[in-house]
Enzyme design. Structure first.
Site, PDB file in Angstrom:
ATOM      1  N   HIS A  66      37.745  98.186 -29.072  1.00 54.36           N
ATOM      2  CA  HIS A  66      38.722  98.330 -27.998  1.00 54.36           C
ATOM      3  C   HIS A  66      38.079  98.635 -26.649  1.00 54.36           C
ATOM      4  O   HIS A  66      36.994  99.196 -26.569  1.00 54.36           O
ATOM      5  CB  HIS A  66      39.695  99.472 -28.319  1.00 54.36           C
ATOM      6  CG  HIS A  66      40.434  99.302 -29.595  1.00 54.36           C
ATOM      7  ND1 HIS A  66      40.780 100.360 -30.400  1.00 54.36           N
ATOM      8  CD2 HIS A  66      40.908  98.195 -30.222  1.00 54.36           C
ATOM      9  CE1 HIS A  66      41.430  99.921 -31.463  1.00 54.36           C
ATOM     10  NE2 HIS A  66      41.519  98.607 -31.375  1.00 54.36           N
ATOM     11  N   TYR A 136      38.323 112.023 -29.132  1.00 48.89           N
ATOM     12  CA  TYR A 136      37.615 111.469 -27.986  1.00 48.89           C
ATOM     13  C   TYR A 136      38.277 111.846 -26.673  1.00 48.89           C
ATOM     14  O   TYR A 136      39.483 111.993 -26.579  1.00 48.89           O
ATOM     15  CB  TYR A 136      37.420 109.961 -28.100  1.00 48.89           C
ATOM     16  CG  TYR A 136      38.633 109.118 -28.394  1.00 48.89           C
ATOM     17  CD1 TYR A 136      39.192 108.308 -27.405  1.00 48.89           C
ATOM     18  CD2 TYR A 136      39.198 109.082 -29.664  1.00 48.89           C
ATOM     19  CE1 TYR A 136      40.274 107.493 -27.669  1.00 48.89           C
ATOM     20  CE2 TYR A 136      40.277 108.273 -29.940  1.00 48.89           C
ATOM     21  CZ  TYR A 136      40.824 107.483 -28.933  1.00 48.89           C
ATOM     22  OH  TYR A 136      41.898 106.683 -29.190  1.00 48.89           O
ATOM     23  N   ASP A 174      44.295  94.650 -34.499  1.00 44.91           N
ATOM     24  CA  ASP A 174      42.843  94.487 -34.526  1.00 44.91           C
ATOM     25  C   ASP A 174      42.393  93.210 -35.241  1.00 44.91           C
ATOM     26  O   ASP A 174      41.264  92.767 -35.046  1.00 44.91           O
ATOM     27  CB  ASP A 174      42.168  95.713 -35.148  1.00 44.91           C
ATOM     28  CG  ASP A 174      42.160  96.913 -34.211  1.00 44.91           C
ATOM     29  OD1 ASP A 174      42.502  96.748 -33.019  1.00 44.91           O
ATOM     30  OD2 ASP A 174      41.811  98.015 -34.662  1.00 44.91           O
TER      31      ASP A 174
END
Length: 194
Positions: A66, A136, A174
């Site tokens: 991504h 993250y 995905d």
């Protein structure tokens, strides 16, 4: 904190100083002062994080690869707080001498490593443990209209995900990303750092 440079400019491994004793351990998972003092000089600019994210996944889950398109590009500082993942960043900066190359880092709850990924890279990970909790920090807010990706299963990237293909679990989104050879990158080398 120790800074480990990788073979690709803009990708840095961060190892925090962990203090352990019979009770367990303690470490600063993030300090803006430390980051500015040690990582920013390597990058040549500061990074101000504005959003923290967390995901939980089971063995075989692969997320990525991504990125967010300009003007909402993101740098990320990622870590695995439970379990183990193989974390990967692929250089997608047009004109970069390392275009199409990747760096793979195993992030685990034991090694406490973090991986800094600059703008201009596609990012993804594969879960190697029974479950994994992944966190993250991002320096830009999430903008769904800026979502982008390249195929996490693109064999031309040469990534050993350490997951048998028949055990890989991907989202529908995905599975639809382009291969690198068909991808037109929105990033130019030398113009994505800030």
């Amino acid at each position: 904190m120790e800074i480990i440079r990788t073979d690709i400019e803009g990708l840095i491994i961060v190892e925090p100083k962990v203090f352990g004793d019979a009770r367990g351990y303690f470490f600063e998972s993030f300090s803006q002062r430390e980051f500015d003092g040690k990582v920013a000089p390597v990058l040549g600019h500061t990074v101000n994080f504005v959003q923290d994210n967390e995901s939980m996944s089971s063995y075989g889950v692969m997320r990525g690869l991504h990125f967010q398109r300009p003007p909402f590009t993101q740098s990320k500082l990622v870590r695995c707080v439970r379990g183990a993942v193989l974390d990967v960043a692929v250089d997608i900066r047009r004109g970069s001498p390392t275009y199409g190359r990747h760096v793979a880092v195993e992030l685990t709850e034991e090694n406490h490593r973090q991986f800094f990924i600059s703008k201009g890279f596609a990012h993804g990970f594969a879960v190697l443990s029974e479950t994994a909790v992944f966190q993250y920090k991002c320096d830009e807010f999430y903008h769904p209209e800026a979502d982008g990706g390249i195929s996490i299963l693109d064999e031309s990237l040469g990534i050993d995900w350490r997951i048998p293909t028949d055990r890989a679990l991907l989202s529908e989104k995905d599975t639809r990303h382009e291969l690198l050879k068909d991808f037109i990158t929105p990033f130019d080398f030398g113009q994505t750092e800030h």
